[in-house]
Design a protein around this motif. Structure first.
Motif, PDB file in Angstrom:
ATOM      1  N   ILE A  59       0.767  -1.331   0.355  1.00 31.93           N
ATOM      2  CA  ILE A  59      -0.179  -0.073  -0.423  1.00 31.93           C
ATOM      3  C   ILE A  59       0.566   0.850   0.290  1.00 31.93           C
ATOM      4  CG2 ILE A  59      -1.530   1.804   1.494  1.00 31.93           C
ATOM      5  CD1 ILE A  59      -3.145  -1.296   2.191  1.00 31.93           C
ATOM      6  N   ASN A  60       2.178   0.983   0.487  1.00 28.39           N
ATOM      7  CA  ASN A  60       3.124   2.270   0.558  1.00 28.39           C
ATOM      8  C   ASN A  60       3.157   2.493  -0.615  1.00 28.39           C
ATOM      9  OD1 ASN A  60       2.790   3.046   3.293  1.00 28.39           O
ATOM     10  ND2 ASN A  60       4.427   1.824   4.173  1.00 28.39           N
ATOM     11  N   ASP A  61       3.995   1.617  -1.114  1.00 25.37           N
ATOM     12  CA  ASP A  61       4.647   1.448  -2.203  1.00 25.37           C
ATOM     13  C   ASP A  61       3.354   1.781  -3.892  1.00 25.37           C
ATOM     14  OD1 ASP A  61       6.684   0.766  -1.413  1.00 25.37           O
ATOM     15  OD2 ASP A  61       6.555  -1.469  -2.902  1.00 25.37           O
ATOM     16  N   ILE A  62       2.082   2.052  -3.572  1.00 23.79           N
ATOM     17  CA  ILE A  62       1.143   2.493  -4.110  1.00 23.79           C
ATOM     18  C   ILE A  62       0.701   3.688  -3.804  1.00 23.79           C
ATOM     19  CG2 ILE A  62      -1.408   1.740  -4.656  1.00 23.79           C
ATOM     20  CD1 ILE A  62      -1.272  -0.757  -4.484  1.00 23.79           C
ATOM     21  N   ILE A  63       1.110   4.413  -2.863  1.00 25.72           N
ATOM     22  CA  ILE A  63       0.796   5.675  -1.820  1.00 25.72           C
ATOM     23  C   ILE A  63       1.812   6.026  -2.738  1.00 25.72           C
ATOM     24  CG2 ILE A  63       0.746   6.756  -0.357  1.00 25.72           C
ATOM     25  CD1 ILE A  63      -0.906   5.191   0.736  1.00 25.72           C
ATOM     26  N   LEU A  64       3.130   5.986  -2.955  1.00 24.97           N
ATOM     27  CA  LEU A  64       4.072   6.597  -3.428  1.00 24.97           C
ATOM     28  C   LEU A  64       4.185   6.589  -4.880  1.00 24.97           C
ATOM     29  CD1 LEU A  64       7.224   8.048  -2.767  1.00 24.97           C
ATOM     30  CD2 LEU A  64       7.611   5.816  -3.226  1.00 24.97           C
ATOM     31  N   SER A  65       3.946   5.423  -5.430  1.00 27.20           N
ATOM     32  CA  SER A  65       3.284   6.181  -6.635  1.00 27.20           C
ATOM     33  C   SER A  65       2.084   7.215  -7.523  1.00 27.20           C
ATOM     34  CB  SER A  65       3.187   4.742  -7.222  1.00 27.20           C
ATOM     35  OG  SER A  65       2.319   4.583  -8.552  1.00 27.20           O
ATOM     36  N   TYR A  66       1.064   7.221  -6.500  1.00 29.23           N
ATOM     37  CA  TYR A  66       0.123   7.787  -6.602  1.00 29.23           C
ATOM     38  C   TYR A  66       0.437   8.874  -6.763  1.00 29.23           C
ATOM     39  CZ  TYR A  66      -4.042  10.736  -5.363  1.00 29.23           C
ATOM     40  OH  TYR A  66      -4.884  11.842  -5.011  1.00 29.23           O
ATOM     41  N   GLU A  67       1.628   9.540  -5.636  1.00 27.10           N
ATOM     42  CA  GLU A  67       1.736  11.261  -4.860  1.00 27.10           C
ATOM     43  C   GLU A  67       3.078  11.459  -6.700  1.00 27.10           C
ATOM     44  OE1 GLU A  67       2.242  14.424  -3.212  1.00 27.10           O
ATOM     45  OE2 GLU A  67       1.022  12.600  -3.423  1.00 27.10           O
ATOM     46  N   ASN A  68       3.901  10.498  -6.776  1.00 28.77           N
ATOM     47  CA  ASN A  68       4.187  10.773  -7.941  1.00 28.77           C
ATOM     48  C   ASN A  68       4.074  11.285  -9.202  1.00 28.77           C
ATOM     49  OD1 ASN A  68       7.134  10.437  -6.303  1.00 28.77           O
ATOM     50  ND2 ASN A  68       7.013   8.336  -6.762  1.00 28.77           N
ATOM     51  N   LEU A  70       0.791  12.375  -9.192  1.00 30.24           N
ATOM     52  CA  LEU A  70       0.144  13.257  -8.961  1.00 30.24           C
ATOM     53  C   LEU A  70       1.008  14.589  -8.943  1.00 30.24           C
ATOM     54  CD1 LEU A  70      -2.574  14.500  -7.551  1.00 30.24           C
ATOM     55  CD2 LEU A  70      -1.625  14.112  -5.785  1.00 30.24           C
ATOM     56  N   SER A  71       1.881  14.772  -8.315  1.00 30.36           N
ATOM     57  CA  SER A  71       3.017  15.529  -9.086  1.00 30.36           C
ATOM     58  C   SER A  71       3.184  15.973 -10.439  1.00 30.36           C
ATOM     59  CB  SER A  71       4.270  14.843  -8.249  1.00 30.36           C
ATOM     60  OG  SER A  71       5.628  16.223  -7.666  1.00 30.36           O
ATOM     61  N   ALA A  72       3.868  14.879 -11.447  1.00 28.95           N
ATOM     62  CA  ALA A  72       3.794  15.458 -12.705  1.00 28.95           C
ATOM     63  C   ALA A  72       2.622  15.794 -13.039  1.00 28.95           C
ATOM     64  CB  ALA A  72       3.744  13.816 -12.833  1.00 28.95           C
ATOM     65  N   TYR A  73       2.076  15.763 -12.755  1.00 29.77           N
ATOM     66  CA  TYR A  73       0.141  16.097 -12.935  1.00 29.77           C
ATOM     67  C   TYR A  73       0.294  17.040 -12.967  1.00 29.77           C
ATOM     68  CZ  TYR A  73      -4.332  17.059 -14.109  1.00 29.77           C
ATOM     69  OH  TYR A  73      -6.197  18.008 -14.541  1.00 29.77           O
ATOM     70  N   ARG A  74       1.042  17.878 -11.958  1.00 29.25           N
ATOM     71  CA  ARG A  74       0.515  19.060 -10.986  1.00 29.25           C
ATOM     72  C   ARG A  74       1.466  19.742 -12.318  1.00 29.25           C
ATOM     73  NH1 ARG A  74       0.085  17.585  -4.960  1.00 29.25           N
ATOM     74  NH2 ARG A  74      -2.041  17.559  -4.955  1.00 29.25           N
ATOM     75  N   GLN A  75       2.818  19.506 -12.544  1.00 26.24           N
ATOM     76  CA  GLN A  75       3.646  19.542 -12.758  1.00 26.24           C
ATOM     77  C   GLN A  75       3.683  20.146 -14.101  1.00 26.24           C
ATOM     78  OE1 GLN A  75       7.934  18.039 -12.930  1.00 26.24           O
ATOM     79  NE2 GLN A  75       8.857  19.797 -13.711  1.00 26.24           N
ATOM     80  N   THR A  76       2.465  19.228 -15.263  1.00 29.84           N
ATOM     81  CA  THR A  76       2.043  19.507 -16.286  1.00 29.84           C
ATOM     82  C   THR A  76       1.235  20.105 -16.645  1.00 29.84           C
ATOM     83  OG1 THR A  76       2.583  17.031 -16.693  1.00 29.84           O
ATOM     84  CG2 THR A  76       1.536  17.960 -18.332  1.00 29.84           C
ATOM     85  N   GLU A  77       0.276  20.678 -15.483  1.00 34.40           N
ATOM     86  CA  GLU A  77      -0.408  21.253 -15.971  1.00 34.40           C
ATOM     87  C   GLU A  77       0.230  22.444 -15.297  1.00 34.40           C
ATOM     88  OE1 GLU A  77      -4.460  20.910 -16.191  1.00 34.40           O
ATOM     89  OE2 GLU A  77      -3.560  19.461 -16.242  1.00 34.40           O
ATOM     90  N   GLU A  78       1.073  23.433 -14.769  1.00 31.15           N
ATOM     91  CA  GLU A  78       1.820  24.378 -14.693  1.00 31.15           C
ATOM     92  C   GLU A  78       2.091  25.031 -15.997  1.00 31.15           C
ATOM     93  OE1 GLU A  78       2.901  27.878 -13.635  1.00 31.15           O
ATOM     94  OE2 GLU A  78       1.205  26.733 -12.218  1.00 31.15           O
ATOM     95  N   THR A  79       2.706  23.809 -16.415  1.00 30.87           N
ATOM     96  CA  THR A  79       3.749  24.171 -17.468  1.00 30.87           C
ATOM     97  C   THR A  79       2.755  24.088 -19.145  1.00 30.87           C
ATOM     98  OG1 THR A  79       5.395  22.654 -17.611  1.00 30.87           O
ATOM     99  CG2 THR A  79       5.347  23.186 -19.539  1.00 30.87           C
ATOM    100  N   ASN A  80       1.578  23.526 -18.945  1.00 26.31           N
ATOM    101  CA  ASN A  80       0.632  23.984 -19.737  1.00 26.31           C
ATOM    102  C   ASN A  80       0.227  25.472 -19.701  1.00 26.31           C
ATOM    103  OD1 ASN A  80       1.076  20.954 -21.021  1.00 26.31           O
ATOM    104  ND2 ASN A  80      -0.968  20.415 -20.117  1.00 26.31           N
ATOM    105  N   ARG A  81      -0.271  25.508 -18.358  1.00 21.56           N
ATOM    106  CA  ARG A  81      -0.475  26.616 -17.950  1.00 21.56           C
ATOM    107  C   ARG A  81      -0.273  28.392 -18.069  1.00 21.56           C
ATOM    108  NH1 ARG A  81      -0.161  30.753 -15.354  1.00 21.56           N
ATOM    109  NH2 ARG A  81       2.061  29.958 -13.667  1.00 21.56           N
TER     110      ARG A  81
END
Length: 300
Positions: A59-68, A70-81
């Motif tokens: 579960i910890n590995d899944i959470i870490l993967s999810y967070e990574n 999500l972070s990449a998604y947020r960075q992409t969103e900021e780049t697109n903005r």
């Protein structure tokens, strides 16, 4: 009596384990609910010997993967903005200017030589706009799932010569001295010719547009199982703090670059080089110039 005591102890141990497992399962459920609500820093603690340890670690590995992700998604969103903001400014401004010059010429507001000057300015603005749109097209194409390359074995020395021939008039017009050192022997590389052309063109355009150089040198040579392409200039150079970010999307150095440009050209170069199994590095000294070093493996 001893057997009864052992049985009682076993039951007590089992009850303790069950209670411990139930508590940990509740903690896992609480942690997952916390993650669901946006807290990606939540982790589940468990000793390696405990029954639920494999589940907790998974579960910890899944959470870490999810967070990574999500972070990449947020960075992409900021780049697109940022990209959309840049697009709005870098496209609308020259387009508005272009329309203004053409309207003035069309309505007869200007005539004679002034009219010719207006049309010439509009022509240059149109080319600048096309160049910017071409860069955007390359960027979006690289990021799409439909992007593909036509890889074939080519002689990179001959391909480089053919690319540089088209740049000679531009070097002369911009008063940039150029030195080209390409060996006669062939260096065969598995590469996409169009991709390599875009790499070399972007690097040269970067020198012309941003380095303020009056000299450029391009050389090819063998290095072990690779071919090395060096592109150097004697421009203003790049500060050390900027150098490590030079291939990032939308990054523009404070020095060594004019305001003109999308900030995508070198990022496109970096992505194309990686897709062609090559490497690119950059060295620079402020006030002295910059060197880009490309390596591509030779075809067997």
């Amino acid at each position: 009596m001893i057997a009864l005591s052992v049985a009682f102890a076993s039951v007590c141990g089992a009850v303790f384990i069950v209670r411990r497992v139930k508590k940990q399962l509740l903690e896992m459920s609480d942690a997952l609910e916390d993650v669901k609500n946006g807290n990606g820093n939540r982790r589940i603690l468990s000793e390696t010997h405990e029954l639920v340890a494999p589940l907790a670690y998974a579960i910890n590995d899944i959470i870490l993967s999810y967070e990574n992700r999500l972070s990449a998604y947020r960075q992409t969103e900021e780049t697109n903005r940022q990209l959309m903001t840049s697009l709005s400014h870098d496209v609308r401004t020259p387009l508005t200017t272009l329309i203004g010059y053409l309207d003035a010429a069309h309505k007869g507001i200007v005539d004679g030589k002034e009219r010719d000057d207006y049309i010439e300015t509009a022509r240059r603005k149109a080319h600048d706009l096309k160049e910017y749109i071409d860069v955007l097209f390359d960027w979006f194409k690289l990021g799409s799932n439909e992007f593909s390359m036509n890889i074939s074995v080519v002689d990179l020395t001959e391909l480089t010569r053919n690319i540089l021939i088209d740049w000679i008039p531009i070097f002369e017009d911009t008063q940039i001295d150029f030195t080209v050192d390409i060996p006669e022997q062939p260096f065969r590389v598995r590469i996409d010719p169009d991709g390599y052309m875009r790499i070399l063109n972007n690097l040269i355009q970067n020198v012309i547009s941003h380095s303020h150089a009056d000299k450029i040198e391009i050389s090819l040579s063998g290095q072990g199982g690779n071919i090395k392409i060096l592109l150097s200039d004697n421009g203003v150079g790049i500060d050390k703090k900027d150098l490590k970010h030079i291939f990032e999307r939308l990054y523009k150095c404070d020095k060594g670059r004019s305001e003109k440009g999308s900030g995508l050209g070198l990022s496109i170069v970096h992505q194309l080089v990686a897709k062609l199994n090559g490497t690119i590095t950059v060295e620079s000294t402020p006030g002295e110039g910059t060197v880009f070093i490309l390596l591509f493996p030779l075809a067997e």
